[in-house]
Design an enzyme around this catalytic site. Sequence first.
Site, PDB file in Angstrom:
ATOM      1  N   LYS A  13       5.684  -3.422  10.887  1.00 39.77           N
ATOM      2  CA  LYS A  13       6.781  -2.704  10.309  1.00 39.77           C
ATOM      3  C   LYS A  13       6.569  -1.259  10.600  1.00 39.77           C
ATOM      4  O   LYS A  13       7.532  -0.424  10.804  1.00 39.77           O
ATOM      5  CB  LYS A  13       7.032  -2.908   8.962  1.00 39.77           C
ATOM      6  CG  LYS A  13       5.995  -2.674   8.001  1.00 39.77           C
ATOM      7  CD  LYS A  13       6.406  -3.169   6.465  1.00 39.77           C
ATOM      8  CE  LYS A  13       5.106  -3.370   5.689  1.00 39.77           C
ATOM      9  NZ  LYS A  13       4.034  -2.188   5.519  1.00 39.77           N
ATOM     10  N   ARG A  85       7.270  -2.004  -3.213  1.00 40.36           N
ATOM     11  CA  ARG A  85       6.321  -3.164  -3.006  1.00 40.36           C
ATOM     12  C   ARG A  85       6.628  -3.813  -4.309  1.00 40.36           C
ATOM     13  O   ARG A  85       5.880  -4.986  -4.235  1.00 40.36           O
ATOM     14  CB  ARG A  85       4.865  -2.742  -3.122  1.00 40.36           C
ATOM     15  CG  ARG A  85       4.544  -2.090  -1.660  1.00 40.36           C
ATOM     16  CD  ARG A  85       3.544  -2.944  -1.001  1.00 40.36           C
ATOM     17  NE  ARG A  85       2.398  -3.101  -0.327  1.00 40.36           N
ATOM     18  CZ  ARG A  85       2.283  -2.078   0.768  1.00 40.36           C
ATOM     19  NH1 ARG A  85       3.125  -1.269   1.174  1.00 40.36           N
ATOM     20  NH2 ARG A  85       1.223  -2.217   1.502  1.00 40.36           N
ATOM     21  N   ARG A 119      -6.894  -5.620  14.209  1.00 37.33           N
ATOM     22  CA  ARG A 119      -6.270  -4.342  14.372  1.00 37.33           C
ATOM     23  C   ARG A 119      -7.241  -3.358  14.401  1.00 37.33           C
ATOM     24  O   ARG A 119      -8.263  -3.488  13.557  1.00 37.33           O
ATOM     25  CB  ARG A 119      -5.469  -4.570  13.037  1.00 37.33           C
ATOM     26  CG  ARG A 119      -4.762  -2.926  12.865  1.00 37.33           C
ATOM     27  CD  ARG A 119      -3.570  -3.218  12.285  1.00 37.33           C
ATOM     28  NE  ARG A 119      -3.870  -2.943  10.595  1.00 37.33           N
ATOM     29  CZ  ARG A 119      -2.729  -2.922   9.764  1.00 37.33           C
ATOM     30  NH1 ARG A 119      -1.481  -2.845  10.108  1.00 37.33           N
ATOM     31  NH2 ARG A 119      -3.197  -3.028   8.546  1.00 37.33           N
ATOM     32  N   ARG A 153      -9.409  -0.517   9.894  1.00 36.80           N
ATOM     33  CA  ARG A 153      -9.189  -0.140   8.573  1.00 36.80           C
ATOM     34  C   ARG A 153      -9.997  -0.494   7.158  1.00 36.80           C
ATOM     35  O   ARG A 153     -10.433  -1.922   7.433  1.00 36.80           O
ATOM     36  CB  ARG A 153      -7.833  -0.387   8.321  1.00 36.80           C
ATOM     37  CG  ARG A 153      -6.738   0.748   8.377  1.00 36.80           C
ATOM     38  CD  ARG A 153      -5.307   0.409   8.459  1.00 36.80           C
ATOM     39  NE  ARG A 153      -4.986  -0.193   7.044  1.00 36.80           N
ATOM     40  CZ  ARG A 153      -3.652  -0.211   6.730  1.00 36.80           C
ATOM     41  NH1 ARG A 153      -2.815  -0.060   7.927  1.00 36.80           N
ATOM     42  NH2 ARG A 153      -3.430  -0.860   5.589  1.00 36.80           N
ATOM     43  N   ARG A 164      -3.761  -8.833  -0.234  1.00 35.53           N
ATOM     44  CA  ARG A 164      -2.471  -8.154   0.207  1.00 35.53           C
ATOM     45  C   ARG A 164      -1.427  -9.112   0.290  1.00 35.53           C
ATOM     46  O   ARG A 164      -0.357  -8.686   0.003  1.00 35.53           O
ATOM     47  CB  ARG A 164      -2.987  -7.237   1.221  1.00 35.53           C
ATOM     48  CG  ARG A 164      -3.651  -6.011   0.707  1.00 35.53           C
ATOM     49  CD  ARG A 164      -4.468  -5.252   2.116  1.00 35.53           C
ATOM     50  NE  ARG A 164      -3.802  -4.977   3.250  1.00 35.53           N
ATOM     51  CZ  ARG A 164      -4.248  -4.799   4.403  1.00 35.53           C
ATOM     52  NH1 ARG A 164      -5.452  -5.123   4.424  1.00 35.53           N
ATOM     53  NH2 ARG A 164      -3.275  -4.302   5.226  1.00 35.53           N
TER      54      ARG A 164
HETATM   55  P1  AMP Z   1      -0.032  -0.296   4.171  1.00 37.10           P
HETATM   56  O1  AMP Z   1      -0.582   0.748   5.085  1.00 37.10           O
HETATM   57  O2  AMP Z   1       1.316  -0.286   3.909  1.00 37.10           O
HETATM   58  O3  AMP Z   1      -0.681  -1.783   4.489  1.00 37.10           O
HETATM   59  O4  AMP Z   1      -0.855   0.037   2.595  1.00 37.10           O
HETATM   60  C1  AMP Z   1      -2.112   0.044   2.541  1.00 37.10           C
HETATM   61  C2  AMP Z   1      -2.459   0.070   1.074  1.00 37.10           C
HETATM   62  O5  AMP Z   1      -1.915   1.384   0.459  1.00 37.10           O
HETATM   63  C3  AMP Z   1      -1.862  -1.061   0.243  1.00 37.10           C
HETATM   64  O6  AMP Z   1      -2.695  -2.117   0.336  1.00 37.10           O
HETATM   65  C4  AMP Z   1      -2.095  -0.532  -1.045  1.00 37.10           C
HETATM   66  O7  AMP Z   1      -3.189  -0.656  -1.807  1.00 37.10           O
HETATM   67  C5  AMP Z   1      -1.422   0.870  -1.067  1.00 37.10           C
HETATM   68  N1  AMP Z   1      -0.086   1.105  -0.957  1.00 37.10           N
HETATM   69  C6  AMP Z   1       0.870   1.361   0.175  1.00 37.10           C
HETATM   70  N2  AMP Z   1       2.105   1.385  -0.480  1.00 37.10           N
HETATM   71  C7  AMP Z   1       1.998   1.019  -1.825  1.00 37.10           C
HETATM   72  C8  AMP Z   1       2.965   1.080  -2.739  1.00 37.10           C
HETATM   73  N3  AMP Z   1       4.375   1.282  -2.531  1.00 37.10           N
HETATM   74  N4  AMP Z   1       2.688   0.672  -4.078  1.00 37.10           N
HETATM   75  C9  AMP Z   1       1.450   0.703  -4.068  1.00 37.10           C
HETATM   76  N5  AMP Z   1       0.396   0.774  -3.537  1.00 37.10           N
HETATM   77  C10 AMP Z   1       0.676   0.964  -2.062  1.00 37.10           C
END
Ligand code: AMP
Length: 206
Positions: A13, A85, A119, A153, A164
């Site tokens: 995404k 989320r 990744r 990461r 996650r």
């Molecule tokens: P992502 O890059 O979208 O996979 O996000 C990485 C991490 O950031 C997630 O596993 C959460 O710890 C935090 N995170 C990202 N977006 C949100 C959100 N909308 N609400 C809460 N935590 C978030």
Amino acid sequence: MKLLFIGPQGSGKGTQAAIISKELGISHISTGNLFRNAKDELKQELDEYMEQGKLVPDELTLKILKQRLYQADSKNGFILDGFPRNLNQANLLKSITEIDKVIEITVSDLESIKRLSGRVSCEKCNESYNIFTEPKPKNPLYCDLCGGKLIRRGDDNEQAIKKRLEIYHNETEPILKEYQDILIKINGEQNIDKITEDITTKLKHL
Ligand code: AMP
């Protein structure tokens, strides 16, 4: 145009949001990227949640998101990538702005785990690759573009990935029914160009 991109970890995404936002001339706002780019104590606080694969608390998430949302480049519209989320975040969003379309990108858990475990991204220029699937770097250790070191990461470890995905299925997936009238479902298990084409076509026809 105000769009949400929702999908499990590794669904692509972020990649698609970057491409489509450029095509449409709107901003791409990824809460994950906002958190990874935070500084000092805030960064430390956010890292603690992220490294365990937990969600950052809604209040803090919304505070950081709002600061970004109100910048001038979001005036023409935006793609929100990784927000909302959970149901509470969806309701908070509703109280700030309306959304035109929601793009759900689907991939199986197996594919998601495979993609996340391969990744990597460049520590210098941020370009992303996958050592198992396309786009593969020519050398698994260094960036094709700038020669920078490729790193994983902090939250792409086995335990955090499991957590996650669990949160995605239990908290994020249920909010899709809130958007059923404006929902566009896309098969994420295709090549990057085909997924972009599917999204663009469906956005044009709806
Ligand atoms: P992502 O890059 O979208 O996979 O996000 C990485 C991490 O950031 C997630 O596993 C959460 O710890 C935090 N995170 C990202 N977006 C949100 C959100 N909308 N609400 C809460 N935590 C978030």
